[in-house]
Enzyme design. Structure first.
Site, PDB file in Angstrom:
ATOM      1  N   GLY A   1       8.142 -37.587  -5.880  1.00 52.04           N
ATOM      2  CA  GLY A   1       7.123 -38.137  -6.782  1.00 52.04           C
ATOM      3  C   GLY A   1       6.802 -37.159  -7.907  1.00 52.04           C
ATOM      4  O   GLY A   1       6.683 -37.542  -9.071  1.00 52.04           O
ATOM      5  N   LYS A   2       6.693 -35.883  -7.532  1.00 54.08           N
ATOM      6  CA  LYS A   2       6.386 -34.841  -8.518  1.00 54.08           C
ATOM      7  C   LYS A   2       7.534 -34.727  -9.535  1.00 54.08           C
ATOM      8  O   LYS A   2       7.307 -34.634 -10.738  1.00 54.08           O
ATOM      9  CB  LYS A   2       6.223 -33.505  -7.787  1.00 54.08           C
TER      10      LYS A   2
ATOM     11  N   ASP B   1       1.698 -25.253  -8.966  1.00 57.53           N
ATOM     12  CA  ASP B   1       0.889 -25.050  -7.773  1.00 57.53           C
ATOM     13  C   ASP B   1      -0.509 -25.536  -8.126  1.00 57.53           C
ATOM     14  O   ASP B   1      -1.002 -25.266  -9.223  1.00 57.53           O
ATOM     15  CB  ASP B   1       0.856 -23.573  -7.363  1.00 57.53           C
ATOM     16  N   SER B   2      -1.114 -26.287  -7.235  1.00 57.12           N
ATOM     17  CA  SER B   2      -2.403 -26.877  -7.594  1.00 57.12           C
ATOM     18  C   SER B   2      -3.314 -26.965  -6.383  1.00 57.12           C
ATOM     19  O   SER B   2      -2.887 -26.767  -5.253  1.00 57.12           O
ATOM     20  CB  SER B   2      -2.190 -28.271  -8.189  1.00 57.12           C
TER      21      SER B   2
ATOM     22  N   PHE C   1      -4.496 -39.450  -4.403  1.00 58.46           N
ATOM     23  CA  PHE C   1      -4.034 -38.749  -3.205  1.00 58.46           C
ATOM     24  C   PHE C   1      -4.938 -37.539  -2.945  1.00 58.46           C
ATOM     25  O   PHE C   1      -5.862 -37.255  -3.721  1.00 58.46           O
ATOM     26  CB  PHE C   1      -2.573 -38.291  -3.383  1.00 58.46           C
ATOM     27  N   GLY C   2      -4.643 -36.836  -1.868  1.00 59.08           N
ATOM     28  CA  GLY C   2      -5.326 -35.577  -1.580  1.00 59.08           C
ATOM     29  C   GLY C   2      -6.843 -35.711  -1.599  1.00 59.08           C
ATOM     30  O   GLY C   2      -7.423 -36.588  -0.947  1.00 59.08           O
ATOM     31  N   TYR C   3      -7.495 -34.848  -2.385  1.00 53.58           N
ATOM     32  CA  TYR C   3      -8.954 -34.780  -2.422  1.00 53.58           C
ATOM     33  C   TYR C   3      -9.582 -35.713  -3.460  1.00 53.58           C
ATOM     34  O   TYR C   3     -10.785 -35.626  -3.719  1.00 53.58           O
ATOM     35  CB  TYR C   3      -9.387 -33.334  -2.702  1.00 53.58           C
TER      36      TYR C   3
ATOM     37  N   HIS D   1      -6.206 -31.948 -14.433  1.00 54.52           N
ATOM     38  CA  HIS D   1      -5.789 -30.546 -14.488  1.00 54.52           C
ATOM     39  C   HIS D   1      -4.294 -30.442 -14.803  1.00 54.52           C
ATOM     40  O   HIS D   1      -3.859 -29.550 -15.514  1.00 54.52           O
ATOM     41  CB  HIS D   1      -6.126 -29.867 -13.161  1.00 54.52           C
ATOM     42  N   ARG D   2      -3.506 -31.372 -14.255  1.00 53.06           N
ATOM     43  CA  ARG D   2      -2.053 -31.348 -14.481  1.00 53.06           C
ATOM     44  C   ARG D   2      -1.761 -31.676 -15.947  1.00 53.06           C
ATOM     45  O   ARG D   2      -0.926 -31.033 -16.585  1.00 53.06           O
ATOM     46  CB  ARG D   2      -1.405 -32.384 -13.548  1.00 53.06           C
TER      47      ARG D   2
HETATM   48  P1  IMP Z   1       0.814 -28.213  -3.949  1.00 54.37           P
HETATM   49  O1  IMP Z   1       1.727 -29.391  -3.927  1.00 54.37           O
HETATM   50  O2  IMP Z   1       1.232 -27.057  -3.126  1.00 54.37           O
HETATM   51  O3  IMP Z   1       0.457 -27.805  -5.344  1.00 54.37           O
HETATM   52  O4  IMP Z   1      -0.502 -28.685  -3.202  1.00 54.37           O
HETATM   53  C1  IMP Z   1      -1.583 -29.107  -3.899  1.00 54.37           C
HETATM   54  C2  IMP Z   1      -2.633 -29.695  -2.971  1.00 54.37           C
HETATM   55  O5  IMP Z   1      -3.851 -29.678  -3.723  1.00 54.37           O
HETATM   56  C3  IMP Z   1      -2.362 -31.148  -2.680  1.00 54.37           C
HETATM   57  O6  IMP Z   1      -1.792 -31.302  -1.424  1.00 54.37           O
HETATM   58  C4  IMP Z   1      -3.759 -31.757  -2.733  1.00 54.37           C
HETATM   59  O7  IMP Z   1      -4.378 -31.530  -1.524  1.00 54.37           O
HETATM   60  C5  IMP Z   1      -4.508 -30.912  -3.708  1.00 54.37           C
HETATM   61  N1  IMP Z   1      -4.435 -31.535  -5.054  1.00 54.37           N
HETATM   62  C6  IMP Z   1      -3.775 -31.060  -6.120  1.00 54.37           C
HETATM   63  N2  IMP Z   1      -3.913 -31.891  -7.167  1.00 54.37           N
HETATM   64  C7  IMP Z   1      -4.677 -32.914  -6.737  1.00 54.37           C
HETATM   65  C8  IMP Z   1      -5.156 -34.098  -7.363  1.00 54.37           C
HETATM   66  O8  IMP Z   1      -4.885 -34.416  -8.546  1.00 54.37           O
HETATM   67  N3  IMP Z   1      -5.909 -34.897  -6.593  1.00 54.37           N
HETATM   68  C9  IMP Z   1      -6.204 -34.616  -5.308  1.00 54.37           C
HETATM   69  N4  IMP Z   1      -5.790 -33.546  -4.668  1.00 54.37           N
HETATM   70  C10 IMP Z   1      -5.024 -32.681  -5.384  1.00 54.37           C
END
Ligand code: IMP
Length: 200
Positions: A20-21, A77-78, A158-160, A186-187
């Site tokens: 997806g990324k 990284d996010s 997704f995520g938070y 942020h992205r």
């Molecule tokens: P990464 O893929 O190692 O950068 O992990 C980033 C993690 O941060 C993700 O698994 C999410 O938990 C959280 N995250 C990053 N960007 C977002 C977003 O846009 N929405 C919600 N959670 C995010």
């Protein structure tokens, strides 16, 4: 001023095994005659994220992919940083969801940690690094700030996303249309900086 190295077109490795990324980044760079290849397609190893900052981890992934593939490589990284928790979960955002990537669990964990705390300030942060086979790296950090909201709301994203309300909004990221979120995230902020410095 830092000298940024320009990407003039051709092959670019996206240092991620997340399809997806990779798709999202391919679309974002479509206008810049970029031939995007994923680290997964090249069977590149995934380095351990041992740095203590978002940029540190993005650079470590970009450099590892660039060295292994001998091609310029882009890594990100996010995560989410909460002021009242001294920046946690921060670079550990994915890890707080455990091996099964259970974000309901991670959001409950945050809600418990926030009990009795009045400061609800939170930020999503995204670091992007463009690394080269000779070790050169250009890095950018994008950010969007807002407030935590409990209970979680919304099913998009997704995520938070369900517990974050960006400044100036009254709905969570998980209640926003994806295009609206992507325009302010942020992205998007990190990508605008990367494109302006290295792709134009
Ligand atoms: P990464 O893929 O190692 O950068 O992990 C980033 C993690 O941060 C993700 O698994 C999410 O938990 C959280 N995250 C990053 N960007 C977002 C977003 O846009 N929405 C919600 N959670 C995010």
């Amino acid at each position: 001023m830092t000298t940024r190295r320009r990407f003039a077109g051709g092959k670019l490795v996206v240092a991620s095994h997340n399809a997806g990324k990779v798709r999202e980044i391919r679309e974002l760079l479509a206008a810049f005659s970029t031939d995007v290849i994923s680290a997964g397609d090249l069977n590149l190893p995934e380095p351990e994220e041992t740095a203590l900052t978002f940029i540190g981890n993005a650079e470590l992934k970009a450099r590892a992919a660039a060295t292994n593939a001998q091609l310029p490589s882009l890594a990100d990284d996010s995560g989410m940083a909460i002021d009242a928790l001294n920046g946690a979960p921060g670079i550990y955002s994915a890890r707080w969801a455990g091996p099964t990537k259970d974000f309901a669990f991670a959001m409950n964990h945050i809600e418990r940690e926030m009990e009795g705390k009045a400061d609800r300030r939170a930020h999503f942060i995204c670091a992007l690094s463009l690394g080269w086979p000779d070790g050169h790296c250009d890095s950018f950090e994008g950010k969007i700030s807002g407030q935590l909201h409990f209970p979680a709301r919304g099913t998009k994203g997704f995520g938070y996303d369900p517990i974050f309300i960006a400044d100036g909004y009254d709905i969570t990221f998980a209640e926003m249309e994806p295009a609206a979120k992507h325009a302010i995230s942020h992205r998007a902020d990190a990508f605008r900086q990367l494109v302006a410095a290295c792709f134009k």
